[in-house]
Scaffold this motif. Structure first.
Motif: not given
Length: 255
Positions: A156-174
């Motif tokens: 699986c990917c993300g809590s509900n779907n892979s789009q959840d990662w777009a709002h994560s602190v990690y993906i938004s970081s360098i």
């Protein structure tokens, strides 16, 4: 001759009672081993996922089962000694410990079933927040490892779907290095494979992790509850049967 016959009958009944008590002790040990095994298995095999839960009830239920199973093993030796030496005081202590063990196992089973009822709501409220805010953050190595294993184990990917990662602190970081999802979302993990979120590369259409983790934990909570309550009821039945036979033996003993 009559007195001798009564003595022989009393000796025979005593021997039978001892054998029955040994059989009961063996059944107690088997039940204790089952309880101990489920508790250890839950903590050893599923320990990574425990850091993703907001409540410690799942782990507490497992620890209680381990405590109960360990007490059964120790108490079994006490019961054997009490039977061999025929000391009623030891048997009284033995029965007391068995009653305590019954209550402990019952508590573990009830906790598991109660937590089972609110597991879905807890995961929906906390899993997405835990993954988006704590993944790959300093001091959160345990959660990061748990999320990576979760996504790989359940595909699986993300809590509900892979789009959840777009709002994560990690993906938004360098530190993400232009990844759109963590590498653990990839079907075949390679360096920086999370930069490409095509369904052929990541678990995009297989669904989120919440429903899969919920089903997984629910199944194991049912096992914990069934073992805790089931073995406790079996041991209580054996305890009552054992007590009734000993009382019957005492009443038949010559005064």
């Amino acid at each position: 001759m009559s007195a001798l016959h009564k003595d022989e009958q009393g000796d025979w009944q005593t021997v039978c009672l001892k054998y029955l008590l040994f059989i009961f002790n063996f059944l107690f040990w088997m039940g204790g081993a089952a309880v101990l095994g489920v508790g250890v298995w839950t903590l050893v095999e599923k320990s990574d996922y425990l850091s993703l839960l907001a409540s410690s009830t799942f782990a507490v239920s497992a620890y209680i089962l381990i405590l109960a199973g360990s007490l059964v093993v120790v108490t079994g030796f006490l019961g054997c000694c009490a039977v061999i030496r025929e000391r009623r005081r030891c048997l009284s202590v033995y029965f007391f410990f068995l009653l305590v063990i019954f209550l402990i196992e019952l508590v573990a089973g009830v906790l598991a079933y109660v937590y089972y009822q609110r597991l879905s709501e807890e995961l929906k409220q906390h899993l997405n927040q835990t993954m988006s805010e704590n993944y790959a953050q300093p001091g959160k190595e345990a959660i990061t490892a748990a999320v990576d294993r979760l996504q790989q184990d359940f595909k699986c990917c993300g809590s509900n779907n892979s789009q959840d990662w777009a709002h994560s602190v990690y993906i938004s970081s360098i530190a993400a290095e232009q990844r759109v999802v963590p590498d653990s979302c990839c079907k075949t993990i390679t360096s920086a494979c999370g930069r490409r979120d095509h369904p052929s590369n990541i678990y995009k259409v297989e669904g989120g992790c919440i429903t899969k983790l919920e089903q997984f934990l629910a199944d194991h909570l049912l096992v914990i509850g069934a073992v805790g309550i089931g073995v406790a009821c079996l041991q209580l039945h054996l305890l009552l049967l054992k007590t009734s036979r000993m009382m019957g033996q005492k009443e038949r003993a010559p005064g």
